[in-house]
Write an enzyme that holds these catalytic residues in place. Structure first.
Site, short mmCIF file in Angstrom:
data_model
loop_
_atom_site.label_atom_id
_atom_site.label_comp_id
_atom_site.label_asym_id
_atom_site.label_seq_id
_atom_site.Cartn_x
_atom_site.Cartn_y
_atom_site.Cartn_z
N ASP A 17 -7.36 1.06 -1.79
CA ASP A 17 -8.47 0.75 -0.89
C ASP A 17 -8.87 1.97 -0.06
O ASP A 17 -9.84 1.92 0.69
CB ASP A 17 -8.15 -0.45 0.01
CG ASP A 17 -6.95 -0.23 0.92
OD1 ASP A 17 -6.22 0.76 0.73
OD2 ASP A 17 -6.74 -1.07 1.82
N ASP B 242 -2.67 0.68 -3.27
CA ASP B 242 -3.57 -0.41 -3.64
C ASP B 242 -5.02 0.04 -3.69
O ASP B 242 -5.94 -0.75 -3.72
CB ASP B 242 -3.41 -1.60 -2.68
CG ASP B 242 -3.75 -1.26 -1.24
OD1 ASP B 242 -3.71 -0.07 -0.87
OD2 ASP B 242 -4.06 -2.20 -0.46
N SER C 133 0.82 -1.21 0.00
CA SER C 133 0.00 0.00 0.00
C SER C 133 0.86 1.26 0.00
O SER C 133 1.56 1.54 -0.95
CB SER C 133 -0.95 -0.03 1.19
OG SER C 133 -1.83 1.07 1.15
N ASP D 213 -4.26 5.71 -2.47
CA ASP D 213 -3.00 5.11 -2.05
C ASP D 213 -2.64 3.99 -3.02
O ASP D 213 -3.32 3.79 -4.04
CB ASP D 213 -3.06 4.63 -0.59
CG ASP D 213 -4.12 3.57 -0.34
OD1 ASP D 213 -4.81 3.17 -1.30
OD2 ASP D 213 -4.27 3.13 0.81
#
Length: 464
Positions: free
Chosen positions: A247, A245, A98, A243
């Site tokens: 999420d 990834d 992340s 960010d």
């Protein structure tokens, strides 16, 4: 037996090399398969250079344990959540670090129906198996195939809104050279085909393992400027940054002002309750007066949960909540297997802007004025638990104080409140304060508690 340091409270993450490498990834695959006794597992990875080889080592461990692998490629974490349920898999593993530094990597694990695996629900058992490194004999070797779920996933995202409601919008999208870009491209193709008037201004759009524009973490003020500048330059209706990834998503209004995640939670509660007022909304205890008031105004059911994705998801399932939100920009949705998504929020807000026919700043200005908040303030301390005890002792004695220990310490007074909690991973105290329509009171109380923390931390040091 060597202990593995990469296992944390909710996921796996560590510095590349000794903490996490391909051998450890292989053992995690074996341990995951042995613990869950699973047959079919979906895997994916983010844009980091080390993520692909770690994923393949993980997949080899799963295959050696008899698991059939579906590899959905370079994706965001929520695509693993979606694929696990959509493909009716026994579990899913995302290789991602992340927003962590470039010399880190990690994994996020779920089981069937995208249920999270954390310390309380199997992660410690998987850790122990990986450390022991002793495996049951298997009579078969699992298969491996690649599969794209992008089109199905994008179609699912669009079920959360009525795209015909969307009026002309210009949106800056900053993928941070992570993995959000391919989803935006897919949604853009649909919008063009359906004549939905959304114009995307794309910055840092392509995945790049070197992160030439910095690690994608929009919570850092220095990482926000490029999105804000693009909103101004293109006279956009809003900006969105993700960010690595994706999420988590972060919003900028039409004036290029960064919006704290707290107020986005209120907006999304508003969006869901407009469609069905008798729904349950979950929120965390750090700051919540604004969210709670909006829920009650619509006749919804407000429910507080301990901070953290595993706790929020569990409480949402118990309550059958339609939506859950954290001030840290994690947003959870019942129809997304109670998982968090960084794509669904901006679609909902785009629809909300279109329906209300006002700017994003106008949607939140009154809420910010009514419930101003400090944002999260972190203090590096030497003994977080003792400081927390001292603060509770001092403030519990004051007139009108109401205490709550849902997560850390919350103390509420008629016109202001604060939450202070220990970090799960560092010797930090995290402080959040909010008031009722009083910015000066907020400032004074922030300064006051800051001084209490610093003074008592120094005293504790002197006593050592």
């Amino acid at each position: 037996m060597k202990k593995l340091k990469c296992f944390k409270a909710y996921d796996i993450r560590g510095q590349l090399g000794e903490d996490l490498n391909e051998d450890i990834a292989y053992r995690i695959g074996r341990a995951y398969a042995q613990y869950l006794n699973c047959q079919n597992v979906v895997v994916g990875s983010d844009a980091r250079e080390t993520s692909e080889p770690l994923k393949l080592a993980l997949a080899k461990g799963l295959q050696d344990s008899g698991c059939n692998i579906v590899d959905i490629g370079m994706v965001g974490t929520e695509e693993i959540y979606y694929a696990t349920s959509h493909l009716n898999m026994d579990g899913g593993i995302m290789v991602t670090a992340s927003h962590n530094p470039i010399n880190f990597n990690g994994m996020k694990l779920v089981r069937e129906k995208s249920r999270p695996i954390s310390r309380d629900t199997g992660l410690d058992e998987i850790k122990l198996l990986a450390e022991e490194n002793k495996w049951k004999e298997n009579i078969r070797f699992g298969s491996y195939k690649k599969k794209s779920i992008l089109k199905d996933y994008a179609k699912h995202l669009l079920t959360y809104v009525n795209v015909e409601n969307i009026t002309p919008l210009k949106i800056v999208v900053n993928s941070g050279n992570g993995t959000a870009g391919h989803v935006i491209d897919e949604l853009e193709s649909y919008f063009i085909e359906a004549h939905i008037p959304v114009d995307f201004i794309k910055i840092h759009h392509q995945p790049d393992a070197s992160f030439p524009n910095g690690i994608p973490n929009p919570l850092l003020p220095e990482n926000r400027q490029v999105t804000a500048d693009a909103v101004r330059e293109h006279n956009a209706d809003m900006g969105i940054a993700w960010d690595g990834d994706f999420d988590r998503c972060f919003f900028f209004d039409e004036n290029a002002n960064f919006i704290e995640g707290y107020y986005i939670v209120g907006l999304l509660a508003d969006a869901f309750l407009k469609k069905n007022s008798n729904e349950t909304i979950i929120y965390d205890p750090r700051v919540y007066w604004n969210t709670e008031e909006i829920i009650k105004e619509y006749g919804g059911q407000p429910v507080m949960s301990k901070t953290g994705h595993a706790f929020i998801k569990e409480r949402m399932r118990i309550e059958d909540a339609v939506y859950g939100g954290e001030m840290s920009a994690h947003h959870y949705f019942r129809d997304f297997n109670y998982c968090d998504s960084g794509m669904i929020p901006w679609l909902l807000i785009a629809e909300l802007l279109s329906l209300k026919r006002v700017g994003l700043s106008a949607l939140i200005k009154d809420r910010i004025d009514k419930f101003p908040s400090s944002g999260e303030i972190n203090f590096k301390v030497d003994n977080a638990s003792l400081l927390l005890e001292k603060i509770e002792s001092d403030y519990s004695k004051l007139d009108g104080a109401t205490l709550d220990h849902t997560d850390g310490l919350s103390v509420a007074f008629p016109t202001w409140r604060f939450n202070i909690r220990e970090s799960n991973t560092e010797s930090l105290l995290r402080l959040n304060i909010e008031s009722k329509n009083d910015c000066l009171l907020l400032k004074n109380k922030t300064n006051e508690i800051t001084q209490v923390i610093k003074t008592n931390n120094n005293r504790l040091q002197e006593q050592v």
